[in-house]
Write an enzyme that holds these catalytic residues in place. Structure first.
Site, PDB file in Angstrom:
ATOM      1  N   ASP A  71     -10.190 -25.213 -10.472  1.00  0.00           N
ATOM      2  CA  ASP A  71      -9.165 -24.602 -10.128  1.00  0.00           C
ATOM      3  C   ASP A  71      -9.456 -23.836  -8.788  1.00  0.00           C
ATOM      4  O   ASP A  71     -10.541 -24.002  -8.374  1.00  0.00           O
ATOM      5  CB  ASP A  71      -9.079 -23.588 -11.022  1.00  0.00           C
ATOM      6  CG  ASP A  71      -7.694 -22.999 -11.268  1.00  0.00           C
ATOM      7  OD1 ASP A  71      -7.111 -23.355 -12.209  1.00  0.00           O
ATOM      8  OD2 ASP A  71      -7.114 -22.227 -10.429  1.00  0.00           O
ATOM      9  N   ASP A 116      -9.040 -26.648  -3.915  1.00  0.00           N
ATOM     10  CA  ASP A 116      -7.549 -26.370  -3.698  1.00  0.00           C
ATOM     11  C   ASP A 116      -7.163 -27.836  -3.696  1.00  0.00           C
ATOM     12  O   ASP A 116      -7.384 -28.492  -2.564  1.00  0.00           O
ATOM     13  CB  ASP A 116      -7.441 -25.562  -2.396  1.00  0.00           C
ATOM     14  CG  ASP A 116      -6.254 -25.361  -1.950  1.00  0.00           C
ATOM     15  OD1 ASP A 116      -5.151 -25.809  -2.391  1.00  0.00           O
ATOM     16  OD2 ASP A 116      -6.026 -24.440  -1.135  1.00  0.00           O
ATOM     17  N   VAL A 117      -6.069 -28.198  -4.417  1.00  0.00           N
ATOM     18  CA  VAL A 117      -5.651 -29.418  -4.474  1.00  0.00           C
ATOM     19  C   VAL A 117      -4.729 -29.942  -3.077  1.00  0.00           C
ATOM     20  O   VAL A 117      -4.219 -30.844  -2.840  1.00  0.00           O
ATOM     21  CB  VAL A 117      -4.864 -29.932  -5.616  1.00  0.00           C
ATOM     22  CG1 VAL A 117      -5.695 -29.899  -6.845  1.00  0.00           C
ATOM     23  CG2 VAL A 117      -3.529 -29.018  -5.773  1.00  0.00           C
ATOM     24  N   ASN A 165      -3.167 -31.546 -13.275  1.00  0.00           N
ATOM     25  CA  ASN A 165      -2.296 -30.335 -13.733  1.00  0.00           C
ATOM     26  C   ASN A 165      -1.807 -29.321 -12.791  1.00  0.00           C
ATOM     27  O   ASN A 165      -1.081 -28.502 -13.087  1.00  0.00           O
ATOM     28  CB  ASN A 165      -2.956 -29.899 -14.877  1.00  0.00           C
ATOM     29  CG  ASN A 165      -2.359 -28.539 -15.468  1.00  0.00           C
ATOM     30  OD1 ASN A 165      -1.445 -28.533 -16.189  1.00  0.00           O
ATOM     31  ND2 ASN A 165      -3.441 -27.546 -15.009  1.00  0.00           N
ATOM     32  N   TYR A 169      11.150 -26.943  -7.028  1.00  0.00           N
ATOM     33  CA  TYR A 169      10.460 -27.319  -8.193  1.00  0.00           C
ATOM     34  C   TYR A 169      10.527 -28.489  -8.737  1.00  0.00           C
ATOM     35  O   TYR A 169       9.798 -29.639  -8.825  1.00  0.00           O
ATOM     36  CB  TYR A 169      10.122 -26.159  -9.175  1.00  0.00           C
ATOM     37  CG  TYR A 169       9.449 -26.348 -10.317  1.00  0.00           C
ATOM     38  CD1 TYR A 169       8.022 -26.033 -10.316  1.00  0.00           C
ATOM     39  CD2 TYR A 169       9.666 -27.106 -11.585  1.00  0.00           C
ATOM     40  CE1 TYR A 169       7.071 -26.376 -11.410  1.00  0.00           C
ATOM     41  CE2 TYR A 169       8.907 -27.214 -12.531  1.00  0.00           C
ATOM     42  CZ  TYR A 169       7.494 -26.876 -12.467  1.00  0.00           C
ATOM     43  OH  TYR A 169       6.791 -27.001 -13.469  1.00  0.00           O
ATOM     44  N   LYS A 228       8.391 -32.192  -8.927  1.00  0.00           N
ATOM     45  CA  LYS A 228       8.348 -32.971  -9.805  1.00  0.00           C
ATOM     46  C   LYS A 228       8.715 -34.356 -10.183  1.00  0.00           C
ATOM     47  O   LYS A 228       8.416 -35.171 -10.785  1.00  0.00           O
ATOM     48  CB  LYS A 228       8.433 -31.970 -11.431  1.00  0.00           C
ATOM     49  CG  LYS A 228       7.708 -30.867 -11.465  1.00  0.00           C
ATOM     50  CD  LYS A 228       6.114 -30.959 -11.407  1.00  0.00           C
ATOM     51  CE  LYS A 228       5.365 -29.677 -11.536  1.00  0.00           C
ATOM     52  NZ  LYS A 228       4.018 -29.897 -11.830  1.00  0.00           N
ATOM     53  N   THR A 267       3.038 -19.955 -20.941  1.00  0.00           N
ATOM     54  CA  THR A 267       1.794 -19.934 -20.091  1.00  0.00           C
ATOM     55  C   THR A 267       1.915 -18.781 -19.198  1.00  0.00           C
ATOM     56  O   THR A 267       3.054 -18.066 -19.054  1.00  0.00           O
ATOM     57  CB  THR A 267       1.637 -21.246 -19.454  1.00  0.00           C
ATOM     58  OG1 THR A 267       2.609 -21.185 -18.272  1.00  0.00           O
ATOM     59  CG2 THR A 267       1.358 -22.527 -20.160  1.00  0.00           C
TER      60      THR A 267
HETATM   61  N1  LIG Z   1       4.271 -23.720 -18.199  1.00  0.00           N
HETATM   62  C1  LIG Z   1       5.580 -24.557 -18.157  1.00  0.00           C
HETATM   63  O1  LIG Z   1       6.557 -24.015 -18.893  1.00  0.00           O
HETATM   64  C2  LIG Z   1       5.498 -25.832 -17.593  1.00  0.00           C
HETATM   65  C3  LIG Z   1       6.178 -26.563 -17.872  1.00  0.00           C
HETATM   66  C4  LIG Z   1       6.538 -27.836 -17.306  1.00  0.00           C
HETATM   67  C5  LIG Z   1       5.479 -28.443 -16.367  1.00  0.00           C
HETATM   68  N2  LIG Z   1       4.369 -27.300 -16.216  1.00  0.00           N
HETATM   69  C6  LIG Z   1       3.370 -27.764 -15.188  1.00  0.00           C
HETATM   70  O2  LIG Z   1       2.172 -27.383 -16.027  1.00  0.00           O
HETATM   71  C7  LIG Z   1       1.022 -27.385 -14.951  1.00  0.00           C
HETATM   72  C8  LIG Z   1       0.378 -26.294 -15.364  1.00  0.00           C
HETATM   73  O3  LIG Z   1       1.274 -25.025 -15.432  1.00  0.00           O
HETATM   74  P1  LIG Z   1       0.885 -23.638 -16.381  1.00  0.00           P
HETATM   75  O4  LIG Z   1       2.062 -23.379 -17.112  1.00  0.00           O
HETATM   76  O5  LIG Z   1      -0.419 -24.154 -17.127  1.00  0.00           O
HETATM   77  O6  LIG Z   1       0.658 -22.682 -15.191  1.00  0.00           O
HETATM   78  P2  LIG Z   1      -0.421 -21.662 -14.991  1.00  0.00           P
HETATM   79  O7  LIG Z   1      -0.153 -20.774 -13.649  1.00  0.00           O
HETATM   80  O8  LIG Z   1      -0.739 -20.866 -16.182  1.00  0.00           O
HETATM   81  O9  LIG Z   1      -1.764 -22.387 -14.482  1.00  0.00           O
HETATM   82  C9  LIG Z   1      -1.690 -23.483 -13.416  1.00  0.00           C
HETATM   83  C10 LIG Z   1      -3.317 -23.378 -12.841  1.00  0.00           C
HETATM   84  O10 LIG Z   1      -3.124 -24.113 -11.671  1.00  0.00           O
HETATM   85  C11 LIG Z   1      -3.911 -23.532 -10.594  1.00  0.00           C
HETATM   86  N3  LIG Z   1      -3.665 -23.582  -9.247  1.00  0.00           N
HETATM   87  C12 LIG Z   1      -2.283 -23.333  -8.479  1.00  0.00           C
HETATM   88  N4  LIG Z   1      -2.309 -23.912  -7.374  1.00  0.00           N
HETATM   89  C13 LIG Z   1      -3.742 -24.718  -7.141  1.00  0.00           C
HETATM   90  C14 LIG Z   1      -4.111 -25.099  -6.175  1.00  0.00           C
HETATM   91  N5  LIG Z   1      -3.743 -25.175  -4.968  1.00  0.00           N
HETATM   92  N6  LIG Z   1      -5.163 -25.810  -6.369  1.00  0.00           N
HETATM   93  C15 LIG Z   1      -5.866 -25.784  -7.436  1.00  0.00           C
HETATM   94  N7  LIG Z   1      -5.452 -25.268  -8.437  1.00  0.00           N
HETATM   95  C16 LIG Z   1      -4.341 -24.485  -8.452  1.00  0.00           C
HETATM   96  C17 LIG Z   1      -3.761 -22.017 -10.935  1.00  0.00           C
HETATM   97  O11 LIG Z   1      -4.908 -21.146 -10.381  1.00  0.00           O
HETATM   98  C18 LIG Z   1      -3.757 -21.956 -12.499  1.00  0.00           C
HETATM   99  O12 LIG Z   1      -5.034 -21.727 -12.918  1.00  0.00           O
HETATM  100  C19 LIG Z   1       1.524 -26.947 -13.701  1.00  0.00           C
HETATM  101  O13 LIG Z   1       1.814 -28.347 -12.891  1.00  0.00           O
HETATM  102  C20 LIG Z   1       3.267 -26.751 -14.188  1.00  0.00           C
HETATM  103  O14 LIG Z   1       4.277 -27.104 -13.043  1.00  0.00           O
HETATM  104  C21 LIG Z   1       4.518 -26.130 -16.713  1.00  0.00           C
END
Ligand SMILES: NC(=O)c1ccc[n+]([C@@H]2O[C@H](COP(=O)([O-])OP(=O)(O)OC[C@H]3O[C@@H](n4cnc5c(N)ncnc54)[C@H](O)[C@@H]3O)[C@@H](O)[C@H]2O)c1
Length: 257
Positions: A42, A68-69, A95, A161, A165, A196
């Protein structure tokens, strides 16, 4: 008849990005629960350390690495650290992601658009590129990208966004075809709004959103991260051996309308 592969993930080396919370953490828990060995990463090193400590306290085989991705060198270092710890990479869950603030396209903030593309799309691209190199060298592997229902259709007020995606699904489908004969499967999950920190931030920004989201859902609720994590683990496992190049909607029926 094939023998049951219900525990095909036991001992497998699985990498999860964005694993410090939310869907990434739930995926890590689902993978660990069937015996996978984990490299968690992360950009938030402090929260990641806490997760790694918690997993180790449960006796789980887990390593943690800041990444950092958006940074190619950081992604390369993550793959190198995975190989140093475990010698191979069986499954990768890409993710890590960020949201954009609600705004129609004409009012979109340019810097926020760039950031969403950098983290969500280029981040997935960089991870896939280096994961695929290793999977090709070792003769196979599985990649699961975390896209979104916003990658399957339009997402009003979230155009940047949604664009990021949609791009993740383009990467997923293209790589799935390119490497299908090399023992590598590439799929994506497409969750709808899931409970989340990301969604809590979005709801804090626009409180009226919760009722609208719940109403729009055939199941009248948001998803839970554990439900997404279990589907990710299934896509990583041999149970899904003929699933390739798909963007699997995990949305309680939202896209069935
Ligand atoms: N929660 C939703 O409703 C939802 C729906 C569809 C898709 N998603 C996708 O699911 C994935 C996870 O989202 P989530 O809801 O768990 O969000 P979250 O914010 O709880 O978790 C995201 C994680 O990614 C990390 N992150 C952010 N930028 C980063 C970087 N540059 N390098 C490495 N890590 C990084 C953050 O520190 C965090 O721990 C994301 O790709 C999000 O777009 C989420």
């Amino acid at each position: 008849m094939r023998p049951s592969s219900a525990n095909s993930l036991a001992g497998k080396i699985c990498l999860v990005t964005g694993a410090a919370g939310g869907i990434g953490l739930a995926a890590a828990q689902a993978l660990a629960s069937v015996g996978a060995r984990l490299m968690l990463s992360d950009v938030d090193a402090a929260r990641l350390d806490g997760v790694v400590t918690d997993f180790r306290a449960l006796g789980l085989d887990v390593h943690g690495m800041h990444c950092d991705v958006t940074d190619p060198a950081s992604v390369q270092a993550l793959i190198a650290a995975t190989l140093a710890a475990y010698d191979r990479l069986d499954c990768a869950v890409n993710n890590a992601g960020i949201e954009t603030r609600n705004a129609k396209l004409a009012e979109h903030d340019d810097a926020e658009f760039d950031r969403a593309i950098a983290v969500n799309l280029k981040g997935a691209y960089l991870c896939m590129k280096h994961e695929l190199k290793q999977m090709l060298a070792q003769g196979g592997g599985v990649i699961v990208n975390v896209a979104s229902v916003a990658g399957l259709g339009g997402a009003p007020t979230l155009a940047g966004y949604a664009a990021s995606k949609h791009g993740v699904l383009g990467l997923t489908r293209s790589a799935a075809i390119e490497y299908a004969t090399r023992g590598i499967r590439v799929n994506a999950v497409c969750p709808s709004y899931t409970n989340t920190a990301m969604v809590q931030r979005m709801l804090a920004d626009k409180p009226s959103l919760r009722a609208a989201l719940v109403n729009a859902s055939p199941m009248k609720r948001l998803g839970e991260p554990e439900e997404i994590g279990l589907a990710i683990a299934w896509l990583c496992s041999d149970e899904s051996s003929f699933v390739n190049g798909q963007g699997l909607a995990l949305d309680g029926g939202l896209t069935a309308w």
